[in-house]
Scaffold this motif. Sequence first.
Motif, PDB file in Angstrom:
ATOM      1  N   GLU A  74       0.852  -1.197   0.000  1.00 17.42           N
ATOM      2  CA  GLU A  74       0.000   0.000   0.000  1.00 17.42           C
ATOM      3  C   GLU A  74       0.888   1.248   0.000  1.00 17.42           C
ATOM      4  O   GLU A  74       2.036   1.191   0.426  1.00 17.42           O
ATOM      5  N   GLU A  75       0.337   2.368  -0.451  1.00 13.03           N
ATOM      6  CA  GLU A  75       1.063   3.633  -0.388  1.00 13.03           C
ATOM      7  C   GLU A  75       0.698   4.334   0.912  1.00 13.03           C
ATOM      8  O   GLU A  75      -0.363   4.942   1.023  1.00 13.03           O
ATOM      9  N   ARG A 114      -0.142   8.459   1.157  1.00 10.42           N
ATOM     10  CA  ARG A 114      -1.239   8.996   0.372  1.00 10.42           C
ATOM     11  C   ARG A 114      -2.575   8.353   0.726  1.00 10.42           C
ATOM     12  O   ARG A 114      -3.627   8.988   0.602  1.00 10.42           O
ATOM     13  N   THR A 115      -2.565   7.106   1.185  1.00  8.40           N
ATOM     14  CA  THR A 115      -3.833   6.381   1.253  1.00  8.40           C
ATOM     15  C   THR A 115      -4.295   6.002   2.656  1.00  8.40           C
ATOM     16  O   THR A 115      -5.350   5.408   2.793  1.00  8.40           O
ATOM     17  N   GLN A 163      -2.022  -8.077  -1.258  1.00 12.06           N
ATOM     18  CA  GLN A 163      -1.126  -7.052  -1.797  1.00 12.06           C
ATOM     19  C   GLN A 163       0.187  -7.082  -1.033  1.00 12.06           C
ATOM     20  O   GLN A 163       0.196  -7.061   0.199  1.00 12.06           O
ATOM     21  N   PRO A 215      -3.848  -0.401  -9.630  1.00 11.35           N
ATOM     22  CA  PRO A 215      -3.309  -0.688  -8.293  1.00 11.35           C
ATOM     23  C   PRO A 215      -3.293   0.503  -7.340  1.00 11.35           C
ATOM     24  O   PRO A 215      -2.643   0.417  -6.304  1.00 11.35           O
ATOM     25  N   ARG A 256      -5.207   3.294  -4.674  1.00 18.41           N
ATOM     26  CA  ARG A 256      -6.423   3.545  -3.892  1.00 18.41           C
ATOM     27  C   ARG A 256      -6.746   5.016  -4.038  1.00 18.41           C
ATOM     28  O   ARG A 256      -5.840   5.842  -4.082  1.00 18.41           O
ATOM     29  N   MET A 257      -8.035   5.352  -4.064  1.00 19.00           N
ATOM     30  CA  MET A 257      -8.413   6.761  -4.113  1.00 19.00           C
ATOM     31  C   MET A 257      -9.347   7.060  -2.955  1.00 19.00           C
ATOM     32  O   MET A 257     -10.218   6.261  -2.616  1.00 19.00           O
ATOM     33  N   ALA A 258      -9.179   8.222  -2.373  1.00 16.52           N
ATOM     34  CA  ALA A 258     -10.004   8.630  -1.238  1.00 16.52           C
ATOM     35  C   ALA A 258     -11.468   8.739  -1.651  1.00 16.52           C
ATOM     36  O   ALA A 258     -11.781   9.161  -2.757  1.00 16.52           O
TER      37      ALA A 258
END
Lengths: 378, 378
Positions: free
Chosen positions: A153-154, A157-158, B151, B268, B270-272
């Motif tokens: 995961e980042e 940012r996430t 992941q 790949p 993720r977005m808020a």
Amino acid sequence: MKRIAILGSTGSIGRQTLDVVRAFPDEFDVVALSAWSNRDLLLAQAKEFNPTLLSSKEQWPAESLPPGTHIAETLEEIVTNPDVDLIIQGMVGNIGLLPTLQALGAGKQVAMANKEPIVMAGELLMQAATRGGGQLLPVDSEPSAIWQCLQGEETQRTVRRLIITASGGALRDLPLDEIAKVTPARALKHPTWDMGKKITIDCATLMNKGFEVIESHWLFDMPWDQVDVVIHHQSIIHSMVEFTDGSMKAQMGAPDMRLPIQYAMFYPKRMASEEIPRFDPIAIGSLTFEEMNPDRYPCFVTALEAGHAGGTYPTVLSASDETAVDLFLKGRIGFTDIHRLVASTLERHESKERPTLEDILSADEWARQAVLSATENS
Amino acid sequence: MKRIAILGSTGSIGRQTLDVVRAFPDEFDVVALSAWSNRDLLLAQAKEFNPTLLSSKEQWPAESLPPGTHIAETLEEIVTNPDVDLIIQGMVGNIGLLPTLQALGAGKQVAMANKEPIVMAGELLMQAATRGGGQLLPVDSEPSAIWQCLQGEETQRTVRRLIITASGGALRDLPLDEIAKVTPARALKHPTWDMGKKITIDCATLMNKGFEVIESHWLFDMPWDQVDVVIHHQSIIHSMVEFTDGSMKAQMGAPDMRLPIQYAMFYPKRMASEEIPRFDPIAIGSLTFEEMNPDRYPCFVTALEAGHAGGTYPTVLSASDETAVDLFLKGRIGFTDIHRLVASTLERHESKERPTLEDILSADEWARQAVLSATENS
């Protein structure tokens, strides 16, 4: 083969680290062992694992050592040794700071079970890691859980927030008016984990949970308002991460320190283990969550305040707690005196912003003396 | 900008996919929409999103279409279109197989909410993906949870087992002797999820959970004996992965399909999202786990047997279930007849080993007819 050094090899973390080495004899070469005072066990470990370097507070005649083993003059000699890849930092308390700084400065990986150095000098440690190319790997089960959840995961940012779980410690069900009279033996009865004495008392006060918030703030570069704590009696969910898309990940397992120790030792690989007990969801039946009651856990509140305040306050927090817990274990003060002494020492402290190592060592020393004289005078 | 095609755009998955597009208008270009029968909604979607291609079962005069939108002759034209990067597969039932095969063969990413094609022809789909360079991305919340937990992990080497959670469906608390008399309206009352009708009935029978075991077997290349199911009433933990070192990861979240849809659409990354509801552990209080009672869920047992048996049995499983559920929703058969018809059809089937596409389509057709004639004759 990873070449490892174990600081605190005769303690709870050190012994479990050697269990992992025994389970995977072809994966690790024990280059150095260090322990404070348990001379007999250290010598037995040295005979079993044949380290090149040994360190303890005592002077030993060379003839008592196994062949090929030498006494290290300092811990620095161990943690900066070119033959060492990974240091398992299982020391207790603030004294672990210097060797950790030196190891990170020398570009080593440091698997960190000893959280006090991160609490007292988180910024210095992260700077040393950046400068020297070293890396702090969490061993504590909660930061290890967060670390495992963040794989792939980042982080920056996430992540919406980290949620650290807390068993509530040995006294979680005790009526509040009985807490002042708690004996060391009672406070050492942790409901789920079998650990060293200092951390077990820190669990009873929940100081430990405050330390973990501070630790996670530094390890994962996470703003204070994105680290939460929730009471979770079963100690199965070791911590959780909530992402900005509403997804949450939890890392779970039986409460057994060998899992996070082994995870850090093999990182970035996982290795199969039949010895670490398995968590069976059906056998457990239910996992619960409760809000923490700040009235029951004033040490947690104080720890967070000190963490937020920064400067040398976290150093004083850690040093005064270590001194007060030692006094409690020796029967010199009562359980609730731990918080009283920590809070009053913090109140009297004049913090230094952006402290140097000297500032930190001097604040540490000041806090220890302050707790001791407050106790003697009372 | 990802260029997407949505198959089944007027269904539950399709509409929620367009919600995600609305929330992130700069991230997606809707190149094609396809729907079976809801002409008015499809036209409204076309006017809002201006796709190049539109497909439905009906013929439309060109003047009724928004400018720049054309009717696709076949779904193949959509799923192999060079302007499409990602296909959201939200069709219902076995009919989704062909376009999925074609998309994978054309090297597309296919976000797969439509699990029946994987159940009926898992091996063919995985082969098509390997040959054509396409990729199946899970959208179903349980496989999505497993995917999220994996992941950053090495799936084949380090997974001990996958644990799929099951709410238990609409009838989980109903006395066993009342189940035969359940009406469609009652069986459609899912305790935690709001989904399409076919899948909601499959949840009530737990056929859906059998499908997910088969789906996970193929998607994650996982042996049958490493996929388990546990009853988890709250539908918060969407699934778990146990690793060989004893560590377990769970993916959690409010039961809202927009989360796994959005995850697959952005993968790949993720977005808020502020629109997807958050799971609050303290508000939920407790997460429970129970063993599944096979007497209550014979469809689950039958699904697993068909999956293990392989050949064209899984095709017959899926086709007979789809036909029987349709008959149940139309009030033509009772709830327990679903299992009776599926099981008896499987018993009479002569399976083909290593089936070709033709074998699968022919087994599918045979099973549908077999269920229909068994119903007419009874």
